[in-house]
Design a protein around this motif. Structure first.
Motif, PDB file in Angstrom:
ATOM      1  N   VAL A   1      -6.633   3.608   1.498  1.00  0.00           N
ATOM      2  CA  VAL A   1      -6.727   2.715   2.656  1.00  0.00           C
ATOM      3  C   VAL A   1      -7.790   3.148   3.652  1.00  0.00           C
ATOM      4  O   VAL A   1      -8.136   2.379   4.557  1.00  0.00           O
TER       5      VAL A   1
ATOM      6  N   ASN B   1       1.609  -2.962   4.810  1.00  0.00           N
ATOM      7  CA  ASN B   1       0.873  -1.744   5.131  1.00  0.00           C
ATOM      8  C   ASN B   1       1.855  -0.588   5.233  1.00  0.00           C
ATOM      9  O   ASN B   1       2.417  -0.306   6.302  1.00  0.00           O
TER      10      ASN B   1
ATOM     11  N   VAL C   1      -9.925  -1.282  -0.474  1.00  0.00           N
ATOM     12  CA  VAL C   1      -8.998  -2.278   0.084  1.00  0.00           C
ATOM     13  C   VAL C   1      -9.456  -3.680  -0.323  1.00  0.00           C
ATOM     14  O   VAL C   1      -8.659  -4.514  -0.749  1.00  0.00           O
TER      15      VAL C   1
ATOM     16  N   GLY D   1      -0.537  -0.594  -4.683  1.00  0.00           N
ATOM     17  CA  GLY D   1      -1.756   0.166  -4.482  1.00  0.00           C
ATOM     18  C   GLY D   1      -1.438   1.571  -4.016  1.00  0.00           C
ATOM     19  O   GLY D   1      -0.586   1.765  -3.143  1.00  0.00           O
ATOM     20  N   ASP D   2      -2.113   2.564  -4.582  1.00  0.00           N
ATOM     21  CA  ASP D   2      -1.831   3.945  -4.207  1.00  0.00           C
ATOM     22  C   ASP D   2      -3.021   4.828  -4.578  1.00  0.00           C
ATOM     23  O   ASP D   2      -3.751   4.514  -5.538  1.00  0.00           O
TER      24      ASP D   2
ATOM     25  N   TRP E   1       1.377  -8.964   2.597  1.00  0.00           N
ATOM     26  CA  TRP E   1       0.698  -7.663   2.553  1.00  0.00           C
ATOM     27  C   TRP E   1       1.545  -6.680   3.346  1.00  0.00           C
ATOM     28  O   TRP E   1       1.819  -6.900   4.519  1.00  0.00           O
TER      29      TRP E   1
ATOM     30  N   GLY F   1      -6.278  -3.231   6.130  1.00  0.00           N
ATOM     31  CA  GLY F   1      -5.415  -3.971   5.223  1.00  0.00           C
ATOM     32  C   GLY F   1      -5.039  -5.335   5.780  1.00  0.00           C
ATOM     33  O   GLY F   1      -5.108  -6.353   5.077  1.00  0.00           O
TER      34      GLY F   1
ATOM     35  N   LEU G   1      -5.844   2.685  -4.746  1.00  0.00           N
ATOM     36  CA  LEU G   1      -6.116   2.199  -3.396  1.00  0.00           C
ATOM     37  C   LEU G   1      -6.157   3.376  -2.436  1.00  0.00           C
ATOM     38  O   LEU G   1      -5.193   4.139  -2.329  1.00  0.00           O
TER      39      LEU G   1
ATOM     40  N   VAL H   1      -8.673  -4.273  -4.030  1.00  0.00           N
ATOM     41  CA  VAL H   1      -7.265  -4.570  -4.285  1.00  0.00           C
ATOM     42  C   VAL H   1      -6.919  -5.982  -3.843  1.00  0.00           C
ATOM     43  O   VAL H   1      -6.205  -6.720  -4.546  1.00  0.00           O
TER      44      VAL H   1
ATOM     45  N   THR I   1       0.843  -1.195   0.000  1.00  0.00           N
ATOM     46  CA  THR I   1       0.000   0.000   0.000  1.00  0.00           C
ATOM     47  C   THR I   1       0.882   1.251   0.000  1.00  0.00           C
ATOM     48  O   THR I   1       1.990   1.245   0.544  1.00  0.00           O
TER      49      THR I   1
ATOM     50  N   ALA J   1       1.200   2.673   3.512  1.00  0.00           N
ATOM     51  CA  ALA J   1       0.567   3.987   3.352  1.00  0.00           C
ATOM     52  C   ALA J   1       0.495   4.719   4.688  1.00  0.00           C
ATOM     53  O   ALA J   1       0.149   4.132   5.718  1.00  0.00           O
TER      54      ALA J   1
END
Length: 272
Positions: free
Chosen positions: A78, A103, A84, A49-50, A101, A135, A76, A87, A25, A105
């Motif tokens: 969050v 996290n 979320v 993801g952004d 995954w 997430g 994405l 994605v 993320t 962000a």
């Protein structure tokens, strides 16, 4: 689900992420892109993801051309559970599953306490803390459904260990919360074969971080001149994004297979 014993594996096998699928993320630039790059280099297929979908796609195209793992970009936010979920589902549908995954962000607006509004406080916690929770939860749901476990890595910050400075009450509070969340997620998800680790970087002069520094000092000061005041490195230099990405790679790989619940400081001794 017991964690596998990997002591017979070679170093190359331990660090390899071939066949694994990851989401990062806030991965379009800075720390996130550096993390995505190392995961892809190690063989993982990665979804970046952004909130900036165009930048995410550009970053993904760049990494996809350079590394063996497939890399794709996606929008994405969050703070929006729906995106979320989208994605996480896209990772399963297009990459074939979800094993890692990250996290990453986060935001850190600098606002003096007496000027800090409820809205700003809520926004920081929505991104940094609730975004991490959502997430991790959605990743864990898919990892558990697949029955193969996985790894969740939360980017914490040295602010999760100490006070940082005036104006960062919301940020420090949110990162202390993420550090605690990391420990409890590890406890709760261990029976499902899911490891949860935190990585706590010192300040890294990424594009986004330097823009925030410039905004906090609107008197014309060069943000680069402020770096020595913002770090207490004992190793003679300021961090670069890859310094943090390598620690995340360690956490995501089988090199750390017997670890869960810890938050690793990547701070050049800053918090000693």
């Amino acid at each position: 689900m017991p964690m596998p014993d990997v002591s017979s594996h070679s170093v190359a096998q331990l660090v390899s992420l071939t066949g694994r699928r990851a989401v990062v993320t806030g991965g379009a630039q800075g720390l996130g892109k550096a993390i995505a790059a190392r995961l892809a280099e190690a063989g993982a297929d990665v979804l970046i993801g952004d909130r900036n979908a165009d930048l995410a796609t550009t970053a993904a195209t760049d990494l996809d051309e350079r590394y063996p793992g497939r890399v794709i970009g996606a929008f994405l936010d969050v703070t929006d559970t729906g995106t979320v979920n989208a994605v996480a589902d896209r990772a399963v549908d297009e990459l074939g599953g979800l094993d890692i995954w990250v996290n990453n962000a986060g935001i850190f607006p600098a606002v003096p306490l007496l000027e800090l509004t409820d809205e700003t406080w809520d926004q920081v916690f929505a991104v940094n803390t609730r975004g991490t929770l959502v997430g991790a939860r959605e990743a864990a749901r898919r990892m558990t459904a697949a029955g193969h476990g996985g790894v969740i890595v939360n980017i914490v910050s040295t602010a999760g260990f100490r006070g940082v400075g005036p104006g960062l009450a919301a940020y420090v509070g949110s990162k202390h919360a993420v550090r605690g969340l990391t420990r409890n997620l590890a406890l709760e998800l261990a029976p499902h074969g899911i490891r949860v680790l935190g990585v706590a970087p010192t300040f890294v002069p990424t594009e986004g971080n330097m823009a925030l520094v410039a905004a906090a000092f609107p008197d014309g000061a060069d943000p680069a001149d402020l770096l020595p005041q913002m770090t207490n490195s004992l190793i003679g230099r300021v961090a670069v994004p890859d310094d943090i990405a390598r620690v995340v790679l360690f956490c995501a790989s089988d090199l750390s297979a017997f670890m869960t619940g810890s938050t690793l400081l990547a701070d050049a001794g800053e918090t000693l």
